[in-house]
Design a protein around this motif. Structure first.
Motif, PDB file in Angstrom:
ATOM      1  N   SER A   1       0.820  40.614 -26.999  1.00 21.09           N
ATOM      2  CA  SER A   1       0.005  41.726 -26.521  1.00 21.09           C
ATOM      3  C   SER A   1       0.857  42.891 -26.028  1.00 21.09           C
ATOM      4  O   SER A   1       1.936  42.693 -25.471  1.00 21.09           O
ATOM      5  N   ASN A   2       0.355  44.104 -26.250  1.00 25.39           N
ATOM      6  CA  ASN A   2       0.983  45.301 -25.689  1.00 25.39           C
ATOM      7  C   ASN A   2       0.468  45.584 -24.276  1.00 25.39           C
ATOM      8  O   ASN A   2       0.897  46.536 -23.636  1.00 25.39           O
ATOM      9  N   LEU A   3      -0.450  44.771 -23.832  1.00 22.25           N
ATOM     10  CA  LEU A   3      -1.042  44.942 -22.505  1.00 22.25           C
ATOM     11  C   LEU A   3      -0.156  44.284 -21.456  1.00 22.25           C
ATOM     12  O   LEU A   3       0.203  43.115 -21.580  1.00 22.25           O
TER      13      LEU A   3
ATOM     14  N   ASN B   1      -5.978  42.710 -41.871  1.00 22.03           N
ATOM     15  CA  ASN B   1      -5.535  43.208 -43.170  1.00 22.03           C
ATOM     16  C   ASN B   1      -4.548  44.362 -43.053  1.00 22.03           C
ATOM     17  O   ASN B   1      -3.938  44.759 -44.030  1.00 22.03           O
ATOM     18  N   SER B   2      -4.424  44.920 -41.866  1.00 23.37           N
ATOM     19  CA  SER B   2      -3.643  46.146 -41.720  1.00 23.37           C
ATOM     20  C   SER B   2      -2.255  45.865 -41.173  1.00 23.37           C
ATOM     21  O   SER B   2      -1.939  44.774 -40.712  1.00 23.37           O
ATOM     22  N   ASN B   3      -1.447  46.886 -41.243  1.00 24.85           N
ATOM     23  CA  ASN B   3      -0.095  46.796 -40.701  1.00 24.85           C
ATOM     24  C   ASN B   3       0.192  48.105 -39.979  1.00 24.85           C
ATOM     25  O   ASN B   3       0.699  49.061 -40.564  1.00 24.85           O
ATOM     26  N   PHE B   4      -0.157  48.144 -38.703  1.00 23.89           N
ATOM     27  CA  PHE B   4       0.076  49.359 -37.920  1.00 23.89           C
ATOM     28  C   PHE B   4       0.406  48.986 -36.483  1.00 23.89           C
ATOM     29  O   PHE B   4       0.125  47.876 -36.028  1.00 23.89           O
ATOM     30  N   ASP B   5       1.007  49.918 -35.811  1.00 19.82           N
ATOM     31  CA  ASP B   5       1.336  49.711 -34.394  1.00 19.82           C
ATOM     32  C   ASP B   5       0.165  50.166 -33.534  1.00 19.82           C
ATOM     33  O   ASP B   5      -0.571  51.085 -33.904  1.00 19.82           O
ATOM     34  N   TRP B   6       0.009  49.517 -32.391  1.00 21.57           N
ATOM     35  CA  TRP B   6      -1.074  49.907 -31.502  1.00 21.57           C
ATOM     36  C   TRP B   6      -0.637  49.818 -30.049  1.00 21.57           C
ATOM     37  O   TRP B   6       0.359  49.195 -29.717  1.00 21.57           O
ATOM     38  N   ASP B   7      -1.411  50.455 -29.216  1.00 20.48           N
ATOM     39  CA  ASP B   7      -1.178  50.415 -27.779  1.00 20.48           C
ATOM     40  C   ASP B   7      -2.523  50.242 -27.088  1.00 20.48           C
ATOM     41  O   ASP B   7      -3.578  50.348 -27.729  1.00 20.48           O
ATOM     42  N   VAL B   8      -2.474  49.985 -25.793  1.00 21.01           N
ATOM     43  CA  VAL B   8      -3.702  49.794 -25.008  1.00 21.01           C
ATOM     44  C   VAL B   8      -3.719  50.790 -23.855  1.00 21.01           C
ATOM     45  O   VAL B   8      -2.730  50.919 -23.130  1.00 21.01           O
TER      46      VAL B   8
ATOM     47  N   THR C   1      -1.530  53.773 -32.935  1.00 17.34           N
ATOM     48  CA  THR C   1      -0.493  54.792 -32.708  1.00 17.34           C
ATOM     49  C   THR C   1       0.125  55.265 -34.018  1.00 17.34           C
ATOM     50  O   THR C   1       0.587  56.409 -34.117  1.00 17.34           O
ATOM     51  N   SER C   2       0.146  54.397 -35.025  1.00 13.60           N
ATOM     52  CA  SER C   2       0.681  54.785 -36.339  1.00 13.60           C
ATOM     53  C   SER C   2      -0.166  55.876 -36.966  1.00 13.60           C
ATOM     54  O   SER C   2       0.364  56.837 -37.552  1.00 13.60           O
ATOM     55  N   LEU C   3      -1.485  55.752 -36.830  1.00 13.73           N
ATOM     56  CA  LEU C   3      -2.388  56.752 -37.409  1.00 13.73           C
ATOM     57  C   LEU C   3      -2.241  58.098 -36.703  1.00 13.73           C
ATOM     58  O   LEU C   3      -2.217  59.155 -37.352  1.00 13.73           O
ATOM     59  N   LEU C   4      -2.136  58.068 -35.376  1.00 13.06           N
ATOM     60  CA  LEU C   4      -1.968  59.317 -34.630  1.00 13.06           C
ATOM     61  C   LEU C   4      -0.649  59.993 -35.004  1.00 13.06           C
ATOM     62  O   LEU C   4      -0.586  61.226 -35.133  1.00 13.06           O
ATOM     63  N   ALA C   5       0.387  59.191 -35.183  1.00 13.60           N
ATOM     64  CA  ALA C   5       1.680  59.761 -35.590  1.00 13.60           C
ATOM     65  C   ALA C   5       1.579  60.382 -36.984  1.00 13.60           C
ATOM     66  O   ALA C   5       2.120  61.471 -37.231  1.00 13.60           O
ATOM     67  N   LYS C   6       0.880  59.705 -37.878  1.00 13.31           N
ATOM     68  CA  LYS C   6       0.679  60.207 -39.236  1.00 13.31           C
ATOM     69  C   LYS C   6      -0.100  61.515 -39.225  1.00 13.31           C
ATOM     70  O   LYS C   6       0.161  62.429 -40.023  1.00 13.31           O
ATOM     71  N   ALA C   7      -1.065  61.612 -38.301  1.00 10.02           N
ATOM     72  CA  ALA C   7      -1.881  62.829 -38.179  1.00 10.02           C
ATOM     73  C   ALA C   7      -1.189  63.889 -37.326  1.00 10.02           C
ATOM     74  O   ALA C   7      -1.752  64.966 -37.094  1.00 10.02           O
ATOM     75  N   LYS C   8       0.035  63.565 -36.858  1.00  4.39           N
ATOM     76  CA  LYS C   8       0.827  64.473 -36.017  1.00  4.39           C
ATOM     77  C   LYS C   8       0.075  64.865 -34.739  1.00  4.39           C
ATOM     78  O   LYS C   8       0.051  66.025 -34.329  1.00  4.39           O
TER      79      LYS C   8
END
Length: 423
Positions: free
Chosen positions: A364-366, A282-289, A163-170
Protein backbone atom coordinates in the motif's frame (compact mmCIF):
# COMPACT_ATOMS: atom_id res chain seq x y z
CA UNK A 1 -40.28 -18.27 80.52
CA UNK A 2 -43.04 -18.50 77.90
CA UNK A 3 -42.11 -15.10 76.48
CA UNK A 4 -38.45 -16.07 76.25
CA UNK A 5 -39.39 -19.29 74.47
CA UNK A 6 -41.47 -17.36 71.94
CA UNK A 7 -38.62 -14.92 71.29
CA UNK A 8 -36.21 -17.83 70.84
CA UNK A 9 -38.52 -19.48 68.32
CA UNK A 10 -38.89 -16.20 66.36
CA UNK A 11 -35.13 -15.61 66.32
CA UNK A 12 -34.53 -19.22 65.24
CA UNK A 13 -37.05 -18.94 62.40
CA UNK A 14 -35.48 -15.62 61.27
CA UNK A 15 -31.98 -17.15 61.28
CA UNK A 16 -33.19 -20.18 59.32
CA UNK A 17 -34.84 -17.92 56.74
CA UNK A 18 -31.72 -15.77 56.50
CA UNK A 19 -29.50 -18.82 56.03
CA UNK A 20 -31.89 -20.15 53.41
CA UNK A 21 -31.81 -16.86 51.50
CA UNK A 22 -28.03 -16.70 51.62
CA UNK A 23 -27.78 -20.29 50.38
CA UNK A 24 -30.31 -19.59 47.59
CA UNK A 25 -28.59 -16.45 46.33
CA UNK A 26 -25.17 -18.11 46.59
CA UNK A 27 -26.48 -20.94 44.46
CA UNK A 28 -28.01 -18.52 41.94
CA UNK A 29 -24.81 -16.47 41.65
CA UNK A 30 -22.70 -19.62 41.13
CA UNK A 31 -25.01 -21.03 38.45
CA UNK A 32 -23.80 -20.43 34.88
CA UNK A 33 -25.25 -17.37 33.18
CA UNK A 34 -25.75 -17.01 29.45
CA UNK A 35 -24.64 -13.94 27.51
CA UNK A 36 -26.06 -13.70 24.00
CA UNK A 37 -24.30 -11.90 21.14
CA UNK A 38 -25.81 -10.64 17.87
CA UNK A 39 -23.47 -10.84 14.86
CA UNK A 40 -23.66 -11.73 11.17
CA UNK A 41 -21.52 -13.79 8.85
CA UNK A 42 -19.41 -12.40 6.02
CA UNK A 43 -17.39 -9.25 5.61
CA UNK A 44 -18.48 -6.07 7.35
CA UNK A 45 -17.39 -4.16 4.24
CA UNK A 46 -18.52 -6.43 1.38
CA UNK A 47 -14.99 -7.39 0.36
CA UNK A 48 -13.37 -10.88 0.31
CA UNK A 49 -12.65 -12.17 3.82
CA UNK A 50 -11.68 -15.46 5.45
CA UNK A 51 -13.20 -16.76 8.69
CA UNK A 52 -15.86 -14.15 9.47
CA UNK A 53 -16.35 -15.54 13.00
CA UNK A 54 -12.66 -15.44 13.91
CA UNK A 55 -12.84 -12.18 15.82
CA UNK A 56 -16.01 -12.92 17.81
CA UNK A 57 -14.65 -16.36 18.74
CA UNK A 58 -11.35 -14.74 19.73
CA UNK A 59 -13.13 -12.32 22.07
CA UNK A 60 -15.34 -15.06 23.53
CA UNK A 61 -12.27 -17.16 24.33
CA UNK A 62 -10.68 -14.26 26.22
CA UNK A 63 -13.96 -13.48 27.99
CA UNK A 64 -14.37 -17.09 29.14
CA UNK A 65 -10.97 -16.94 30.85
CA UNK A 66 -12.22 -14.05 32.98
CA UNK A 67 -15.75 -15.37 33.49
CA UNK A 68 -15.62 -19.19 33.34
CA UNK A 69 -19.19 -19.53 34.68
CA UNK A 70 -20.66 -17.43 31.86
CA UNK A 71 -21.88 -19.19 28.75
CA UNK A 72 -21.48 -16.99 25.65
CA UNK A 73 -23.47 -17.88 22.54
CA UNK A 74 -24.38 -16.40 19.17
CA UNK A 75 -26.56 -17.59 16.32
CA UNK A 76 -24.42 -18.45 13.31
CA UNK A 77 -25.43 -18.29 9.67
CA UNK A 78 -27.18 -14.90 9.71
CA UNK A 79 -26.11 -12.99 6.63
CA UNK A 80 -25.48 -9.27 6.57
CA UNK A 81 -28.47 -8.87 4.23
CA UNK A 82 -30.82 -10.65 6.63
CA UNK A 83 -29.33 -9.36 9.88
CA UNK A 84 -31.39 -6.18 10.10
CA UNK A 85 -34.74 -7.99 9.76
CA UNK A 86 -33.55 -10.75 12.12
CA UNK A 87 -32.66 -8.17 14.78
CA UNK A 88 -35.94 -6.28 14.29
CA UNK A 89 -37.95 -9.47 14.72
CA UNK A 90 -36.05 -10.41 17.88
CA UNK A 91 -36.62 -6.94 19.34
CA UNK A 92 -40.36 -7.22 18.70
CA UNK A 93 -40.45 -10.64 20.40
CA UNK A 94 -38.21 -9.50 23.25
CA UNK A 95 -35.61 -12.14 22.43
CA UNK A 96 -32.88 -9.77 21.25
CA UNK A 97 -29.26 -10.54 22.23
CA UNK A 98 -27.68 -8.89 25.26
CA UNK A 99 -25.07 -7.22 23.06
CA UNK A 100 -25.24 -6.90 19.28
CA UNK A 101 -23.97 -5.18 16.16
CA UNK A 102 -26.11 -2.10 15.61
CA UNK A 103 -26.93 -1.66 11.89
CA UNK A 104 -25.92 1.86 10.86
CA UNK A 105 -29.17 2.61 9.07
CA UNK A 106 -31.17 1.42 12.09
CA UNK A 107 -29.20 3.15 14.85
CA UNK A 108 -31.33 6.32 14.97
CA UNK A 109 -34.58 4.34 15.16
CA UNK A 110 -33.28 2.00 17.87
CA UNK A 111 -31.90 4.98 19.80
CA UNK A 112 -35.11 7.02 19.62
CA UNK A 113 -37.21 3.98 20.59
CA UNK A 114 -35.12 3.33 23.70
CA UNK A 115 -33.90 -0.08 22.55
CA UNK A 116 -30.25 0.64 23.43
CA UNK A 117 -28.73 1.01 26.88
CA UNK A 118 -27.04 4.32 27.70
CA UNK A 119 -23.41 3.44 28.44
CA UNK A 120 -22.51 6.72 30.15
CA UNK A 121 -23.03 5.31 33.64
CA UNK A 122 -20.62 2.43 33.01
CA UNK A 123 -18.15 4.78 31.31
CA UNK A 124 -18.09 7.10 34.34
CA UNK A 125 -17.96 4.26 36.88
CA UNK A 126 -15.05 2.48 35.18
CA UNK A 127 -13.30 5.72 34.18
CA UNK A 128 -13.34 4.33 30.65
CA UNK A 129 -11.17 6.46 28.34
CA UNK A 130 -13.36 7.63 25.48
CA UNK A 131 -10.51 9.97 24.46
CA UNK A 132 -8.70 6.88 23.11
CA UNK A 133 -11.15 6.82 20.19
CA UNK A 134 -11.19 8.97 17.08
CA UNK A 135 -13.84 11.59 17.78
CA UNK A 136 -16.06 10.94 14.75
CA UNK A 137 -15.99 7.19 15.41
CA UNK A 138 -17.08 7.71 19.02
CA UNK A 139 -19.80 10.22 18.07
CA UNK A 140 -21.29 7.77 15.60
CA UNK A 141 -22.68 5.88 18.62
CA UNK A 142 -24.10 8.97 20.35
CA UNK A 143 -27.69 10.13 20.37
CA UNK A 144 -28.70 13.30 22.22
CA UNK A 145 -25.81 13.14 24.73
CA UNK A 146 -26.24 9.41 25.29
CA UNK A 147 -23.45 6.99 24.35
CA UNK A 148 -25.53 4.09 23.04
CA UNK A 149 -22.88 2.17 21.09
CA UNK A 150 -19.12 1.86 20.81
CA UNK A 151 -17.28 1.49 17.48
CA UNK A 152 -15.56 -1.84 16.92
CA UNK A 153 -14.11 -1.12 13.48
CA UNK A 154 -14.20 1.84 11.09
CA UNK A 155 -13.88 2.19 7.33
CA UNK A 156 -13.07 5.69 6.06
CA UNK A 157 -13.37 6.91 2.48
CA UNK A 158 -10.25 8.04 0.65
CA UNK A 159 -9.24 9.09 -2.85
CA UNK A 160 -6.97 6.95 -5.02
CA UNK A 161 -5.07 8.93 -7.66
CA UNK A 162 -3.68 7.59 -10.94
CA UNK A 163 -0.44 9.59 -10.82
CA UNK A 164 0.75 8.16 -14.15
CA UNK A 165 -2.31 9.55 -15.92
CA UNK A 166 -1.90 13.00 -14.37
CA UNK A 167 1.75 13.03 -15.41
CA UNK A 168 0.77 12.01 -18.94
CA UNK A 169 -1.79 14.84 -19.01
CA UNK A 170 0.91 17.20 -17.65
CA UNK A 171 -1.19 18.02 -14.60
CA UNK A 172 0.11 18.47 -11.07
CA UNK A 173 -0.77 15.84 -8.49
CA UNK A 174 -2.96 17.51 -5.84
CA UNK A 175 -1.78 17.86 -2.27
CA UNK A 176 -2.99 15.48 0.43
CA UNK A 177 -5.28 18.24 1.71
CA UNK A 178 -7.06 19.61 -1.34
CA UNK A 179 -10.25 21.50 -2.02
CA UNK A 180 -13.29 20.75 -4.19
CA UNK A 181 -12.51 23.79 -6.34
CA UNK A 182 -9.17 22.18 -7.29
CA UNK A 183 -10.95 18.90 -7.90
CA UNK A 184 -13.45 20.56 -10.24
CA UNK A 185 -10.68 22.33 -12.17
CA UNK A 186 -8.74 19.08 -12.64
CA UNK A 187 -11.88 17.36 -13.94
CA UNK A 188 -12.29 20.11 -16.56
CA UNK A 189 -8.65 19.94 -17.66
CA UNK A 190 -8.71 16.14 -17.89
CA UNK A 191 -11.81 16.18 -20.10
CA UNK A 192 -10.14 18.71 -22.37
CA UNK A 193 -7.39 16.13 -22.86
CA UNK A 194 -9.95 13.37 -23.46
CA UNK A 195 -9.45 11.68 -20.08
CA UNK A 196 -12.02 11.19 -17.35
CA UNK A 197 -11.66 12.87 -13.98
CA UNK A 198 -13.41 10.65 -11.48
CA UNK A 199 -15.42 7.43 -11.27
CA UNK A 200 -19.12 7.24 -10.49
CA UNK A 201 -18.22 6.44 -6.88
CA UNK A 202 -17.94 10.18 -6.35
CA UNK A 203 -21.68 10.81 -6.01
CA UNK A 204 -23.76 13.86 -5.10
CA UNK A 205 -23.50 13.14 -1.38
CA UNK A 206 -19.69 13.11 -1.60
CA UNK A 207 -19.84 16.41 -3.50
CA UNK A 208 -22.05 18.02 -0.85
CA UNK A 209 -19.83 16.59 1.86
CA UNK A 210 -16.77 18.20 0.27
CA UNK A 211 -18.32 21.61 0.96
CA UNK A 212 -19.50 20.57 4.46
CA UNK A 213 -23.10 21.00 3.36
CA UNK A 214 -25.75 20.06 5.92
CA UNK A 215 -28.77 18.54 4.20
CA UNK A 216 -31.03 18.90 7.25
CA UNK A 217 -31.31 20.97 10.38
CA UNK A 218 -29.77 19.31 13.44
CA UNK A 219 -33.18 18.49 14.91
CA UNK A 220 -34.32 16.91 11.64
CA UNK A 221 -37.33 19.14 11.16
CA UNK A 222 -36.35 20.83 7.88
CA UNK A 223 -34.42 20.14 4.68
CA UNK A 224 -31.59 22.50 3.72
CA UNK A 225 -31.22 21.34 0.13
CA UNK A 226 -31.12 24.92 -1.17
CA UNK A 227 -28.60 26.22 1.39
CA UNK A 228 -25.39 27.75 0.03
CA UNK A 229 -22.95 24.93 0.86
CA UNK A 230 -25.34 22.19 -0.30
CA UNK A 231 -25.91 24.02 -3.57
CA UNK A 232 -22.15 24.33 -4.09
CA UNK A 233 -21.89 20.56 -3.79
CA UNK A 234 -24.83 20.00 -6.15
CA UNK A 235 -23.28 22.38 -8.66
CA UNK A 236 -20.02 20.43 -8.45
CA UNK A 237 -21.64 17.07 -9.19
CA UNK A 238 -23.76 18.63 -11.95
CA UNK A 239 -20.57 19.96 -13.55
CA UNK A 240 -18.93 16.51 -13.40
CA UNK A 241 -21.98 14.77 -14.90
CA UNK A 242 -22.09 17.30 -17.74
CA UNK A 243 -18.35 16.98 -18.41
CA UNK A 244 -18.78 13.22 -18.74
CA UNK A 245 -21.78 13.61 -21.09
CA UNK A 246 -23.68 11.16 -18.85
CA UNK A 247 -21.07 8.44 -19.49
CA UNK A 248 -21.05 5.93 -16.64
CA UNK A 249 -17.41 6.20 -15.54
CA UNK A 250 -16.86 2.86 -13.81
CA UNK A 251 -14.22 1.42 -11.51
CA UNK A 252 -13.25 -0.91 -14.36
CA UNK A 253 -12.31 2.18 -16.42
CA UNK A 254 -10.10 3.31 -13.54
CA UNK A 255 -8.42 -0.13 -13.52
CA UNK A 256 -7.75 0.32 -17.23
CA UNK A 257 -5.96 3.61 -16.57
CA UNK A 258 -8.59 5.85 -18.20
CA UNK A 259 -9.64 7.76 -15.07
CA UNK A 260 -7.56 9.94 -12.76
CA UNK A 261 -9.48 9.62 -9.48
CA UNK A 262 -11.45 6.89 -7.77
CA UNK A 263 -12.98 7.19 -4.29
CA UNK A 264 -12.67 3.97 -2.29
CA UNK A 265 -13.24 2.87 1.23
CA UNK A 266 -10.17 1.75 3.13
CA UNK A 267 -11.40 -1.86 2.98
CA UNK A 268 -11.77 -1.67 -0.81
CA UNK A 269 -8.33 -0.11 -1.12
CA UNK A 270 -6.64 -2.71 1.09
CA UNK A 271 -8.28 -5.46 -0.96
CA UNK A 272 -7.42 -3.67 -4.22
CA UNK A 273 -3.72 -3.39 -3.42
CA UNK A 274 -3.12 -6.62 -1.50
CA UNK A 275 -2.11 -10.04 -2.81
CA UNK A 276 -3.75 -12.02 -4.38
CA UNK A 277 -6.47 -9.59 -5.39
CA UNK A 278 -4.19 -6.99 -6.99
CA UNK A 279 -2.97 -9.48 -9.62
CA UNK A 280 -6.38 -9.34 -11.29
CA UNK A 281 -5.88 -5.67 -12.18
CA UNK A 282 -5.46 -5.17 -15.92
CA UNK A 283 -3.57 -1.89 -15.73
CA UNK A 284 -0.02 -0.90 -15.03
CA UNK A 285 0.14 2.55 -13.48
CA UNK A 286 1.38 4.26 -10.37
CA UNK A 287 -1.04 5.57 -7.80
CA UNK A 288 -1.16 7.50 -4.57
CA UNK A 289 -3.70 8.02 -1.79
CA UNK A 290 -5.03 11.37 -0.59
CA UNK A 291 -8.00 12.60 1.41
CA UNK A 292 -11.35 13.25 -0.16
CA UNK A 293 -11.51 16.89 -1.34
CA UNK A 294 -12.78 19.19 1.37
CA UNK A 295 -13.08 22.88 2.21
CA UNK A 296 -12.12 22.06 5.78
CA UNK A 297 -9.05 20.01 6.72
CA UNK A 298 -10.78 18.60 9.76
CA UNK A 299 -13.90 17.18 8.11
CA UNK A 300 -15.06 15.80 4.80
CA UNK A 301 -14.39 12.07 5.17
CA UNK A 302 -17.29 9.64 5.30
CA UNK A 303 -16.56 7.25 8.14
CA UNK A 304 -18.49 3.97 8.01
CA UNK A 305 -18.39 1.91 11.17
CA UNK A 306 -19.37 -1.34 12.85
CA UNK A 307 -20.61 -0.63 16.37
CA UNK A 308 -21.90 -2.75 19.23
CA UNK A 309 -24.70 -1.77 21.58
CA UNK A 310 -26.32 -3.36 24.63
CA UNK A 311 -30.05 -4.06 24.79
CA UNK A 312 -31.84 -1.78 27.25
CA UNK A 313 -33.78 -4.88 28.37
CA UNK A 314 -30.72 -7.06 28.96
CA UNK A 315 -30.64 -8.93 32.26
CA UNK A 316 -26.89 -9.26 31.88
CA UNK A 317 -26.04 -5.65 31.11
CA UNK A 318 -22.98 -5.53 33.38
CA UNK A 319 -21.54 -8.67 31.80
CA UNK A 320 -22.36 -7.27 28.36
CA UNK A 321 -20.42 -4.12 29.25
CA UNK A 322 -17.42 -6.23 30.28
CA UNK A 323 -17.64 -8.01 26.92
CA UNK A 324 -17.88 -4.68 25.12
CA UNK A 325 -14.75 -3.41 26.85
CA UNK A 326 -12.92 -6.50 25.59
CA UNK A 327 -14.09 -5.74 22.03
CA UNK A 328 -12.23 -2.43 22.13
CA UNK A 329 -9.23 -3.61 24.17
CA UNK A 330 -5.70 -3.23 22.83
CA UNK A 331 -5.17 -6.96 22.30
CA UNK A 332 -8.45 -7.53 20.45
CA UNK A 333 -8.09 -4.43 18.31
CA UNK A 334 -4.55 -5.45 17.33
CA UNK A 335 -5.85 -8.86 16.31
CA UNK A 336 -8.66 -7.18 14.37
CA UNK A 337 -6.40 -5.29 11.97
CA UNK A 338 -4.74 -8.58 11.00
CA UNK A 339 -8.03 -10.21 10.01
CA UNK A 340 -10.19 -7.42 8.61
CA UNK A 341 -9.74 -4.73 5.97
CA UNK A 342 -10.98 -1.78 7.98
CA UNK A 343 -9.09 -0.11 10.81
CA UNK A 344 -9.36 0.24 14.56
CA UNK A 345 -11.30 3.22 15.97
CA UNK A 346 -8.55 3.52 18.60
CA UNK A 347 -5.88 6.10 17.79
CA UNK A 348 -2.93 4.13 19.15
CA UNK A 349 -3.86 0.96 17.26
CA UNK A 350 -4.49 2.77 13.97
CA UNK A 351 -1.05 4.38 14.28
CA UNK A 352 0.70 1.28 15.65
CA UNK A 353 3.70 -0.55 14.27
CA UNK A 354 1.42 -3.52 13.58
CA UNK A 355 -0.84 -1.40 11.35
CA UNK A 356 2.20 0.06 9.61
CA UNK A 357 3.55 -3.42 8.87
CA UNK A 358 0.17 -4.56 7.57
CA UNK A 359 0.00 -1.67 5.08
CA UNK A 360 3.59 -2.27 3.93
CA UNK A 361 2.98 -6.01 3.49
CA UNK A 362 -0.06 -5.22 1.31
CA UNK A 363 2.01 -3.03 -0.99
CA UNK A 364 0.00 0.00 0.00
CA UNK A 365 0.98 3.62 -0.63
CA UNK A 366 -1.06 4.53 2.43
CA UNK A 367 0.95 5.36 5.54
CA UNK A 368 -0.25 5.38 9.13
CA UNK A 369 0.34 9.16 9.17
CA UNK A 370 -2.01 9.63 6.21
CA UNK A 371 -4.49 7.21 7.73
CA UNK A 372 -4.44 9.15 10.99
CA UNK A 373 -5.18 12.42 9.15
CA UNK A 374 -8.03 10.77 7.23
CA UNK A 375 -9.57 9.38 10.42
CA UNK A 376 -9.25 12.75 12.13
CA UNK A 377 -11.20 14.31 9.26
CA UNK A 378 -14.21 12.01 9.64
CA UNK A 379 -17.68 13.47 9.97
CA UNK A 380 -20.83 12.18 11.63
CA UNK A 381 -24.22 11.66 10.01
CA UNK A 382 -27.21 13.49 11.55
CA UNK A 383 -28.95 11.87 14.50
CA UNK A 384 -32.70 12.01 14.10
CA UNK A 385 -35.17 9.18 13.71
CA UNK A 386 -36.22 9.69 10.09
CA UNK A 387 -32.74 10.45 8.73
CA UNK A 388 -32.09 7.27 6.74
CA UNK A 389 -35.59 7.00 5.29
CA UNK A 390 -35.63 10.64 4.19
CA UNK A 391 -32.07 10.28 2.81
CA UNK A 392 -33.25 7.42 0.59
CA UNK A 393 -35.93 9.76 -0.72
CA UNK A 394 -33.43 12.60 -1.23
CA UNK A 395 -31.06 10.28 -3.07
CA UNK A 396 -33.84 9.18 -5.44
CA UNK A 397 -34.91 12.78 -6.09
CA UNK A 398 -31.43 14.19 -6.69
CA UNK A 399 -30.24 11.28 -8.87
CA UNK A 400 -33.32 11.68 -11.08
CA UNK A 401 -32.62 15.42 -11.31
CA UNK A 402 -29.02 14.76 -12.35
CA UNK A 403 -30.00 12.25 -15.01
CA UNK A 404 -32.70 14.49 -16.47
CA UNK A 405 -30.53 17.59 -16.30
CA UNK A 406 -33.25 19.40 -14.35
CA UNK A 407 -31.69 19.37 -10.88
CA UNK A 408 -31.15 23.13 -10.71
CA UNK A 409 -34.75 23.95 -11.65
CA UNK A 410 -36.31 21.24 -9.46
CA UNK A 411 -34.24 21.62 -6.29
CA UNK A 412 -36.75 23.91 -4.52
CA UNK A 413 -39.54 21.46 -5.25
CA UNK A 414 -37.36 18.65 -3.91
CA UNK A 415 -36.74 20.58 -0.70
CA UNK A 416 -40.48 21.15 -0.20
CA UNK A 417 -41.10 17.45 -0.78
CA UNK A 418 -38.50 16.47 1.83
CA UNK A 419 -39.98 18.96 4.30
CA UNK A 420 -43.31 17.20 3.95
CA UNK A 421 -41.60 13.90 4.67
CA UNK A 422 -40.05 15.34 7.83
CA UNK A 423 -43.35 16.48 9.31
Amino acid sequence: MGKNKAKLIIVTIFLLLLMGSVTYFAKISSEPKTLTIGVYTGSYWDVPQGDSYHMIDYVIKKFKKRYPNVRVIYESGITKTNYRSWLAASLVKGTEPDIFIVPTNTFNILASDGALLDLNGYIRHDKFKTSDFYQAALESGQYYNQQLALPFEVNPSLMVVNTSLLAKAKLKIPNFNWQPTQFELLNKKLRQKDYYGVTENFNWQAAVNSYQGQLFTSDGTKSQLTSNKVMQGLNLITEIVQLNNNVNVTSAMFDQGKVAFSPMTLAQYRTYTSYPYHVTRNSNFDWDVIKMPSMNKKSGTKLANVSFGISSHSRNATLAWQFMKLLVSKDVQTELIKYSQGVSPLKKIAQSTTMKRMLVSEGSNLTTQKLNAILNSGNVEPKFKKYYSVMDDADYQVENGLQSGKLETEVFEMQNHLNEELK
